[in-house]
Design a protein around this motif. Structure first.
Motif, PDB file in Angstrom:
ATOM      1  N   GLN A 140     104.955  42.956  30.606  1.00  0.00           N
ATOM      2  CA  GLN A 140     105.638  42.641  31.845  1.00  0.00           C
ATOM      3  C   GLN A 140     106.980  42.014  31.526  1.00  0.00           C
ATOM      4  N   THR A 141     107.791  41.867  32.540  1.00  0.00           N
ATOM      5  CA  THR A 141     109.104  41.248  32.392  1.00  0.00           C
ATOM      6  C   THR A 141     108.922  39.876  31.769  1.00  0.00           C
ATOM      7  N   GLN A 187     109.172  45.902  40.467  1.00  0.00           N
ATOM      8  CA  GLN A 187     109.638  45.032  39.379  1.00  0.00           C
ATOM      9  C   GLN A 187     110.961  44.362  39.711  1.00  0.00           C
TER      10      GLN A 187
END
Ligand SMILES: [Zn+2]
Length: 118
Positions: free
Chosen positions: A117-118, A81
């Motif tokens: 998710q980011t 990530q």
């Protein structure tokens, strides 16, 4: 630099951190994913996330080396990530990011799921 330097740096970081990820603090495995899966109740399908990886504080592409002072142990998920962000976050910013997400239950955990998710 030979590969063994990186492995040694990773192993010593793993030991120094008590086997926990530098960013999320979850336990990691260096070998025996099946055992980790059983002990922590993590599904085999998800166990890759907790694999111990060597995390370069200064990324290789920026000239970061494999030596101990540039390596921390991070789980595969946090490592992935961090470098998924462009440009990669610096280590302190990434840790803060991970801790914020953790507090909201929006990071991985040994019992939970990735919600977004980011
Ligand atoms: Zn982690």
């Amino acid at each position: 630099m030979p590969k063994s330097t990186l492995i040694k740096s990773r192993q010593s970081a793993f030991a120094a951190q008590g086997g926990n990820c530098n960013y999320c603090g979850h336990p990691m495995w260096e070998s025996q994913p099946e055992k980790f899966s059983q002990v922590h109740g993590v599904r085999l399908r998800q166990v890759w996330r907790f694999k111990c990886t060597a995390e370069h504080l200064v990324p290789r592409e920026s000239g970061g080396r494999d030596s101990k002072d540039n390596i921390v142990a991070a789980c595969a998920y946090c490592n992935f990530q961090r470098h998924r962000a462009r440009p990669a976050r610096d280590p302190e910013a990434h840790r803060a990011h991970v801790q914020r997400r953790l507090a909201k239950g929006r990071w991985h955990s040994t019992t939970g799921y990735i919600l977004s998710q980011t």
